[in-house]
Design a protein around this motif. Structure first.
Motif, PDB file in Angstrom:
ATOM      1  N   THR A  32      57.076  44.110  46.595  1.00 27.98           N
ATOM      2  CA  THR A  32      57.182  43.038  47.287  1.00 27.98           C
ATOM      3  C   THR A  32      58.613  42.333  47.484  1.00 27.98           C
ATOM      4  O   THR A  32      59.586  43.133  47.267  1.00 27.98           O
ATOM      5  CB  THR A  32      56.549  41.975  46.058  1.00 27.98           C
ATOM      6  N   TRP A  36      58.915  37.164  50.449  1.00 29.98           N
ATOM      7  CA  TRP A  36      57.509  36.970  50.684  1.00 29.98           C
ATOM      8  C   TRP A  36      56.862  36.020  49.964  1.00 29.98           C
ATOM      9  O   TRP A  36      56.185  35.337  50.085  1.00 29.98           O
ATOM     10  CB  TRP A  36      56.769  38.450  50.535  1.00 29.98           C
ATOM     11  N   ARG A  40      54.918  32.737  51.053  1.00 26.44           N
ATOM     12  CA  ARG A  40      53.626  32.534  51.050  1.00 26.44           C
ATOM     13  C   ARG A  40      53.057  31.812  49.906  1.00 26.44           C
ATOM     14  O   ARG A  40      51.880  31.314  49.961  1.00 26.44           O
ATOM     15  CB  ARG A  40      53.113  34.127  51.085  1.00 26.44           C
ATOM     16  N   CYS A 116      41.299  27.163  36.204  1.00 28.78           N
ATOM     17  CA  CYS A 116      42.247  26.314  36.616  1.00 28.78           C
ATOM     18  C   CYS A 116      42.007  24.807  36.338  1.00 28.78           C
ATOM     19  O   CYS A 116      42.795  23.965  36.168  1.00 28.78           O
ATOM     20  CB  CYS A 116      43.029  26.620  37.744  1.00 28.78           C
ATOM     21  N   ARG A 155      50.303  43.806  43.536  1.00 27.21           N
ATOM     22  CA  ARG A 155      51.019  42.883  43.883  1.00 27.21           C
ATOM     23  C   ARG A 155      50.601  41.743  44.611  1.00 27.21           C
ATOM     24  O   ARG A 155      51.287  40.589  44.674  1.00 27.21           O
ATOM     25  CB  ARG A 155      52.069  43.595  45.288  1.00 27.21           C
ATOM     26  N   MET A 219      41.110  38.989  42.380  1.00 25.17           N
ATOM     27  CA  MET A 219      41.016  37.860  43.203  1.00 25.17           C
ATOM     28  C   MET A 219      41.175  38.321  44.959  1.00 25.17           C
ATOM     29  O   MET A 219      41.920  39.175  45.260  1.00 25.17           O
ATOM     30  CB  MET A 219      42.140  36.723  43.278  1.00 25.17           C
ATOM     31  N   GLY A 221      42.327  36.587  47.488  1.00 26.27           N
ATOM     32  CA  GLY A 221      43.161  35.588  47.999  1.00 26.27           C
ATOM     33  C   GLY A 221      42.990  34.474  48.903  1.00 26.27           C
ATOM     34  O   GLY A 221      42.889  33.386  48.789  1.00 26.27           O
ATOM     35  N   ARG A 222      42.769  35.334  49.961  1.00 27.02           N
ATOM     36  CA  ARG A 222      42.526  34.468  51.474  1.00 27.02           C
ATOM     37  C   ARG A 222      41.141  33.534  51.148  1.00 27.02           C
ATOM     38  O   ARG A 222      41.285  32.483  51.804  1.00 27.02           O
ATOM     39  CB  ARG A 222      42.442  35.339  52.494  1.00 27.02           C
ATOM     40  N   ALA A 258      49.025  26.250  42.205  1.00 32.24           N
ATOM     41  CA  ALA A 258      48.657  27.544  42.443  1.00 32.24           C
ATOM     42  C   ALA A 258      49.592  28.053  43.890  1.00 32.24           C
ATOM     43  O   ALA A 258      50.080  29.225  43.887  1.00 32.24           O
ATOM     44  CB  ALA A 258      47.268  27.715  42.947  1.00 32.24           C
ATOM     45  N   ASN A 259      49.794  27.126  44.767  1.00 27.88           N
ATOM     46  CA  ASN A 259      50.177  27.536  46.066  1.00 27.88           C
ATOM     47  C   ASN A 259      50.845  26.497  46.821  1.00 27.88           C
ATOM     48  O   ASN A 259      49.981  25.543  46.845  1.00 27.88           O
ATOM     49  CB  ASN A 259      49.514  28.379  47.009  1.00 27.88           C
ATOM     50  N   ARG A 261      51.323  25.761  49.730  1.00 30.62           N
ATOM     51  CA  ARG A 261      50.658  25.467  51.130  1.00 30.62           C
ATOM     52  C   ARG A 261      49.348  24.906  50.759  1.00 30.62           C
ATOM     53  O   ARG A 261      48.637  24.001  51.745  1.00 30.62           O
ATOM     54  CB  ARG A 261      50.487  26.991  51.705  1.00 30.62           C
TER      55      ARG A 261
HETATM   56  C1  COA Z   1      47.233  35.239  47.205  1.00 30.74           C
HETATM   57  C2  COA Z   1      47.916  34.617  48.743  1.00 30.74           C
HETATM   58  C3  COA Z   1      49.326  34.090  48.213  1.00 30.74           C
HETATM   59  C4  COA Z   1      48.167  35.561  49.770  1.00 30.74           C
HETATM   60  O1  COA Z   1      48.639  34.948  50.897  1.00 30.74           O
HETATM   61  P1  COA Z   1      48.093  35.359  52.213  1.00 30.74           P
HETATM   62  O2  COA Z   1      48.897  34.645  53.336  1.00 30.74           O
HETATM   63  O3  COA Z   1      46.751  35.136  52.421  1.00 30.74           O
HETATM   64  O4  COA Z   1      48.271  37.020  52.374  1.00 30.74           O
HETATM   65  P2  COA Z   1      47.170  37.867  52.614  1.00 30.74           P
HETATM   66  O5  COA Z   1      46.437  38.163  51.403  1.00 30.74           O
HETATM   67  O6  COA Z   1      46.513  37.503  53.749  1.00 30.74           O
HETATM   68  O7  COA Z   1      48.176  39.141  52.955  1.00 30.74           O
HETATM   69  C5  COA Z   1      48.944  39.217  54.094  1.00 30.74           C
HETATM   70  C6  COA Z   1      49.782  40.683  53.963  1.00 30.74           C
HETATM   71  O8  COA Z   1      50.712  40.481  52.590  1.00 30.74           O
HETATM   72  C7  COA Z   1      50.491  41.573  51.968  1.00 30.74           C
HETATM   73  N1  COA Z   1      50.843  41.033  50.479  1.00 30.74           N
HETATM   74  C8  COA Z   1      50.198  40.526  49.458  1.00 30.74           C
HETATM   75  N2  COA Z   1      50.685  40.511  48.385  1.00 30.74           N
HETATM   76  C9  COA Z   1      51.891  40.674  48.636  1.00 30.74           C
HETATM   77  C10 COA Z   1      53.166  40.836  47.954  1.00 30.74           C
HETATM   78  N3  COA Z   1      53.230  40.249  46.711  1.00 30.74           N
HETATM   79  N4  COA Z   1      54.290  41.000  48.672  1.00 30.74           N
HETATM   80  C11 COA Z   1      54.330  41.413  49.992  1.00 30.74           C
HETATM   81  N5  COA Z   1      53.277  41.514  50.664  1.00 30.74           N
HETATM   82  C12 COA Z   1      51.927  40.926  50.007  1.00 30.74           C
HETATM   83  C13 COA Z   1      49.151  41.936  52.104  1.00 30.74           C
HETATM   84  O9  COA Z   1      48.825  43.451  51.739  1.00 30.74           O
HETATM   85  C14 COA Z   1      48.965  41.846  53.365  1.00 30.74           C
HETATM   86  O10 COA Z   1      49.194  42.905  54.254  1.00 30.74           O
HETATM   87  P3  COA Z   1      48.640  43.357  55.422  1.00 30.74           P
HETATM   88  O11 COA Z   1      48.594  42.284  56.483  1.00 30.74           O
HETATM   89  O12 COA Z   1      49.435  44.413  55.902  1.00 30.74           O
HETATM   90  O13 COA Z   1      47.141  43.832  55.056  1.00 30.74           O
HETATM   91  C15 COA Z   1      47.282  33.362  48.992  1.00 30.74           C
HETATM   92  O14 COA Z   1      45.938  33.781  49.853  1.00 30.74           O
HETATM   93  C16 COA Z   1      46.832  32.250  48.043  1.00 30.74           C
HETATM   94  O15 COA Z   1      47.602  31.690  47.383  1.00 30.74           O
HETATM   95  N6  COA Z   1      45.557  32.312  47.878  1.00 30.74           N
HETATM   96  C17 COA Z   1      44.989  31.667  46.722  1.00 30.74           C
HETATM   97  C18 COA Z   1      45.331  31.820  45.551  1.00 30.74           C
HETATM   98  C19 COA Z   1      44.941  30.731  44.209  1.00 30.74           C
HETATM   99  O16 COA Z   1      45.101  29.849  44.589  1.00 30.74           O
HETATM  100  N7  COA Z   1      44.418  31.382  43.208  1.00 30.74           N
HETATM  101  C20 COA Z   1      44.175  30.788  42.048  1.00 30.74           C
HETATM  102  C21 COA Z   1      43.099  29.688  42.260  1.00 30.74           C
HETATM  103  S1  COA Z   1      43.387  28.626  40.934  1.00 30.74           S
END
Ligand code: COA
Length: 329
Positions: A32, A36, A40, A116, A155, A219, A221-222, A258-259, A261
């Motif tokens: 990672t 990123w 994100r 949460c 990751r 999880m 995530g998306r 959490a995020n 965004r």
């Molecule tokens: C988890 C989260 C940050 C991921 O962000 P995202 O923009 O949705 O990213 P994606 O899961 O679509 O992954 C995009 C790419 O980044 C990659 N990636 C994931 N984690 C990564 C990391 N730590 N570092 C680098 N790349 C990463 C993925 O493998 C994916 O690669 P690919 O396109 O080649 O498959 C986001 O989905 C999120 O915050 N979800 C909600 C989480 C949450 O709130 N949880 C608790 C609720 S209480």
């Protein structure tokens, strides 16, 4: 406002473990980058509880601070509610551990598992217990040691979570300040999107469950992201409607951290101005049930909660669960 508040927050306290793990530290553990994670999620660092310390240790520390802030003794507590998904053990509860550590000899103590949203579930329960006269002083704690249930080889999840504890003492309202309304909701059909599958009665610990890494948080995530925004908008809008308060009259929005965004998307849809949003997830990551009380404590210390302010608390978590609470300070 439809009703006079029945309960109010008398004291706030929090505890953040000393050890800090930065995004740059994580670059050495998984594939990672700091860029990123920041882009994100908004997270820059998180606290990790030291080995040998337990969830109830840090929860008790937050409890001590909240009691001191309230000017109350532990033996004056009627009830201790600990919201956690990372308890010391299945039983005895973490709340009973806290009770023993702080000497709250007259209290009933139990945990609630609403991920949460757990702290807001606890606050809603405390509000009911006090408003009905059943109890006078309830300690509500959100405390998590997520680092012990995080898959440090994944990751997609290990960059997100952190440890910490926050606590509030809730007591009878003075008639003006207090909890104006509370809302809780769940949808168990979506539980599989965010879970810890191993170790319960469905999949008791075996060599196989350990090999399959089932004792760590999983999880999608998306998917979780989409539901988090949708449900927290529902929670915020519901409580504003129920209390008759307009979004423009909210002085401070504390979302579950959490995020960034997700937080921005919720605020935008509920039409709460950017300067009213509190964000501290850059320093803590997602601390699940601890996130809102940690934020409340920081807001108070930074002078962001003035007398008369209306503060909207909104959370979402595994289950799925979601909740909101509107408080007049
Ligand atoms: C988890 C989260 C940050 C991921 O962000 P995202 O923009 O949705 O990213 P994606 O899961 O679509 O992954 C995009 C790419 O980044 C990659 N990636 C994931 N984690 C990564 C990391 N730590 N570092 C680098 N790349 C990463 C993925 O493998 C994916 O690669 P690919 O396109 O080649 O498959 C986001 O989905 C999120 O915050 N979800 C909600 C989480 C949450 O709130 N949880 C608790 C609720 S209480």
């Amino acid at each position: 406002m439809k009703h006079a508040p029945g309960s109010m927050i008398l004291g706030i306290g929090a505890f953040a473990p000393e050890k800090v793990l930065t995004n740059h530290d994580l670059e050495k553990i998984v594939d990672t980058t700091d860029a990123w994670i920041r882009e994100r999620t908004g997270i820059e660092r998180r606290h990790i509880l030291e080995k040998g310390k337990t969830n109830s240790d840090q929860a008790a520390e937050a409890a001590h601070r909240a009691l001191k802030d309230a000017g109350l003794k532990a033996r004056e507590l009627d009830c201790i509610i600990v919201a956690t998904i990372t308890p010391d053990s299945f039983f005895p509860s973490t709340a009973c551990g806290v009770q023993a550590k702080i000497g709250a000899t007259h209290a009933a103590a139990f945990d609630i598992a609403a991920a949460c949203s757990g702290f807001l579930y606890g606050l809603a329960l405390a509000n009911s217990l006090i408003s009905t006269g059943f109890y006078k002083h309830v300690l509500v704690i959100g405390s998590e040691v997520l680092s012990r249930f995080t898959d440090w080889e994944d990751r997609a999840t290990c960059v997100l979570f952190g440890d910490g504890a926050g606590a509030v003492v809730v007591g009878p309202s003075d008639g003006k300040k207090g909890i104006l309304g509370a809302y809780m909701k769940s949808d168990g059909r979506l539980g599989h999107l965010l879970s810890l599958p191993g170790g319960g009665a469905t999949h008791p610990a075996t060599h196989e469950t350990i090999d399959k890494r089932m004792h760590f948080l999983k999880m999608e995530g998306r998917e979780v992201f989409k539901h988090a925004v949708r449900t927290m908008v529902d929670a915020a809008e519901h409580i504003l409607k129920e209390t008759g308060v307009h979004a423009s009259d909210v002085d401070l929005l504390i979302n579950h951290q959490a995020n960034v965004r997700i937080i921005d998307a919720v605020a935008e849809r509920v039409e709460i101005a950017h300067d009213k949003i509190f964000v501290n997830l850059q320093d803590f990551g997602n601390t699940s049930a601890a996130s809102i009380p940690l934020a409340l404590d920081q807001c108070r210390r930074e002078g962001r909660l003035s007398e008369g302010d209306k503060c909207l608390l909104v959370a979402f978590g595994g289950g799925f669960t979601w909740a909101s609470c509107l408080i007049q300070f």
